[in-house]
Design a protein around this motif. Structure first.
Motif, PDB file in Angstrom:
ATOM      1  N   ILE A   1       0.851  -1.192   0.000  1.00  0.00           N
ATOM      2  CA  ILE A   1       0.000   0.000   0.000  1.00  0.00           C
ATOM      3  C   ILE A   1       0.879   1.232   0.000  1.00  0.00           C
ATOM      4  O   ILE A   1       1.738   1.398   0.876  1.00  0.00           O
ATOM      5  CB  ILE A   1      -0.942  -0.001   1.211  1.00  0.00           C
ATOM      6  N   SER A   2       0.679   2.088  -0.979  1.00  0.00           N
ATOM      7  CA  SER A   2       1.523   3.278  -1.111  1.00  0.00           C
ATOM      8  C   SER A   2       0.869   4.535  -0.568  1.00  0.00           C
ATOM      9  O   SER A   2       1.566   5.495  -0.195  1.00  0.00           O
ATOM     10  CB  SER A   2       1.898   3.493  -2.584  1.00  0.00           C
ATOM     11  N   ASP A   3      -0.467   4.530  -0.501  1.00  0.00           N
ATOM     12  CA  ASP A   3      -1.142   5.755  -0.051  1.00  0.00           C
ATOM     13  C   ASP A   3      -2.538   5.408   0.439  1.00  0.00           C
ATOM     14  O   ASP A   3      -3.248   4.611  -0.181  1.00  0.00           O
ATOM     15  CB  ASP A   3      -1.231   6.766  -1.201  1.00  0.00           C
ATOM     16  N   LEU A   4      -2.922   5.997   1.573  1.00  0.00           N
ATOM     17  CA  LEU A   4      -4.265   5.810   2.121  1.00  0.00           C
ATOM     18  C   LEU A   4      -4.778   7.144   2.633  1.00  0.00           C
ATOM     19  O   LEU A   4      -4.149   7.781   3.479  1.00  0.00           O
ATOM     20  CB  LEU A   4      -4.253   4.775   3.255  1.00  0.00           C
ATOM     21  N   THR A   5      -5.910   7.581   2.105  1.00  0.00           N
ATOM     22  CA  THR A   5      -6.556   8.828   2.526  1.00  0.00           C
ATOM     23  C   THR A   5      -7.931   8.503   3.087  1.00  0.00           C
ATOM     24  O   THR A   5      -8.766   7.925   2.388  1.00  0.00           O
ATOM     25  CB  THR A   5      -6.695   9.799   1.335  1.00  0.00           C
ATOM     26  N   LEU A   6      -8.152   8.875   4.362  1.00  0.00           N
ATOM     27  CA  LEU A   6      -9.419   8.549   5.018  1.00  0.00           C
ATOM     28  C   LEU A   6     -10.097   9.746   5.671  1.00  0.00           C
ATOM     29  O   LEU A   6     -11.300   9.763   5.822  1.00  0.00           O
ATOM     30  CB  LEU A   6      -9.198   7.461   6.084  1.00  0.00           C
ATOM     31  N   GLY A   7      -9.334  10.726   6.136  1.00  0.00           N
ATOM     32  CA  GLY A   7      -9.971  11.855   6.809  1.00  0.00           C
ATOM     33  C   GLY A   7      -9.733  11.884   8.294  1.00  0.00           C
ATOM     34  O   GLY A   7     -10.371  12.647   9.011  1.00  0.00           O
ATOM     35  N   HIS A   8      -8.838  10.998   8.836  1.00  0.00           N
ATOM     36  CA  HIS A   8      -8.350  11.194  10.198  1.00  0.00           C
ATOM     37  C   HIS A   8      -6.849  10.975  10.260  1.00  0.00           C
ATOM     38  O   HIS A   8      -6.184  11.177   9.243  1.00  0.00           O
ATOM     39  CB  HIS A   8      -9.128  10.340  11.219  1.00  0.00           C
TER      40      HIS A   8
END
Length: 322
Positions: A217-224
């Motif tokens: 996994i290179s990038d994870l955007t969730l909002g926290h």
């Protein structure tokens, strides 16, 4: 991979291969004296844009990864038949019923299913699909040709059928359309990369790879905030409504798989995990409050990688290691 699962799936899934990192449209051998489970070479790949409609006969047990018109004609009673369709991740599949000659009163049937079913397990799972299971079936014997087209909600669909009388059968045309935000996907290849985006939608999305793989996994955007948390028996992402989980199992249904890791917070990788299961899944759960995004790449594990440091075989359990 367990022998029983391999036997059930090999004609459907294992022959889907990568060539220079790109998906290829493949077909099974046309020769009637060949084993229908065997793969013919990739020279039958066909880009259909601007070409005449591709046509061929449909078998009682078949797998199709291209657009075209397909006709099934029974030469003897065929009582347990299924055709599996798969397209690129960013596509919907539409199945058009062109012609049907069947005896519904005599026990024939023709059903289109939105997704795949194998050994009683569904993809997408009931938790991830936008429709109730009963609404995912379209039964010709109930609806007739009043509904001539059925569009899938993802890149896989299938047909169940039974034909008793020789000479009876049906013709379908299969087309694909762009899907701007693919949610549930079965990968055609054991190696690749993908970005799953869920834009302000309250839904769950699963990306399924029918191989034991290494996922990076290179990038994870969730909002926290930032972090990566391994799944523990009593731990998880708690009350967070947005997270990604990594799953592994031997069947098709993500809801029946073993949770291996929770990714509860945004981060910029890399983070990688080895999942030595028949089926590996990246699943995103979204509350609808954020634009969630996860980018990852995956590759099939080599045979020597399927042995853990203690020497236990993957056939005994699903191996996972960060």
């Amino acid at each position: 991979m367990s022998p029983s699962f391999r036997l059930q799936c090999r004609f459907i899934l294992i022959f889907l291969v990568a060539l220079r990192g790109e998906s290829r449209y493949l077909e099974l051998r046309e020769a009637g004296d060949q084993d229908p489970f065997l793969l013919l070479g990739a020279h039958l790949k066909r880009e259909l844009a601007g070409e005449p409609l591709y046509r061929r006969a449909l078998r009682c047990l078949d797998m199709l990864s291209l657009q075209g018109q397909f006709t099934f004609t029974a030469d003897r009673p065929q009582l347990h038949c299924a055709a599996f369709f798969i397209s690129e991740p960013e596509e919907f599949i539409t199945i058009y019923l062109d012609l049907v000659s069947m005896d519904c009163q005599g026990g024939d049937f023709l059903q289109v299913f939105d997704g795949w079913i194998l050994k009683g397990e569904k993809f997408p799972s009931s938790q991830d699909h936008p429709l109730p299971t009963t609404e995912r079936y379209v039964d010709f014997c109930e609806s007739g040709l009043g509904r001539r087209s059925i569009r899938s909600s993802q890149n896989v669909a299938m047909i169940f059928f039974r034909v008793h009388e020789p000479g009876n059968g049906f013709t379908v045309t299969v087309r694909t359309d762009p899907n701007l935000f693919p949610c549930n996907v079965i990968s055609q290849t054991p190696n690749g990369r993908f970005t799953l985006v869920v834009p302000h939608q309250h839904r769950n999305c699963s990306f399924s790879i029918i191989y034991p793989v290494m996922i990076k996994i290179s990038d994870l955007t969730l909002g926290h905030l930032n972090g990566l948390q391994l799944k523990k028996p009593t731990a998880g992402c708690g009350g967070k409504g947005d997270f990604v989980e990594l799953l592994g199992g031997s069947g098709l249904d993500p809801s029946k798989m073993m949770p291996l890791a929770d990714l509860c917070y945004p981060f910029h990788g890399p983070a990688q995990m080895k999942i030595g299961c028949d089926n590996s899944v990246v699943r995103m759960v979204s509350s609808g409050k954020h634009v969630n995004r996860v980018s990852f790449e995956y590759r099939q594990l080599e045979p020597y990688e399927l042995e853990n440091p203690n020497g236990n075989s993957i056939r005994e359990f699903c191996l996972s290691a960060l």
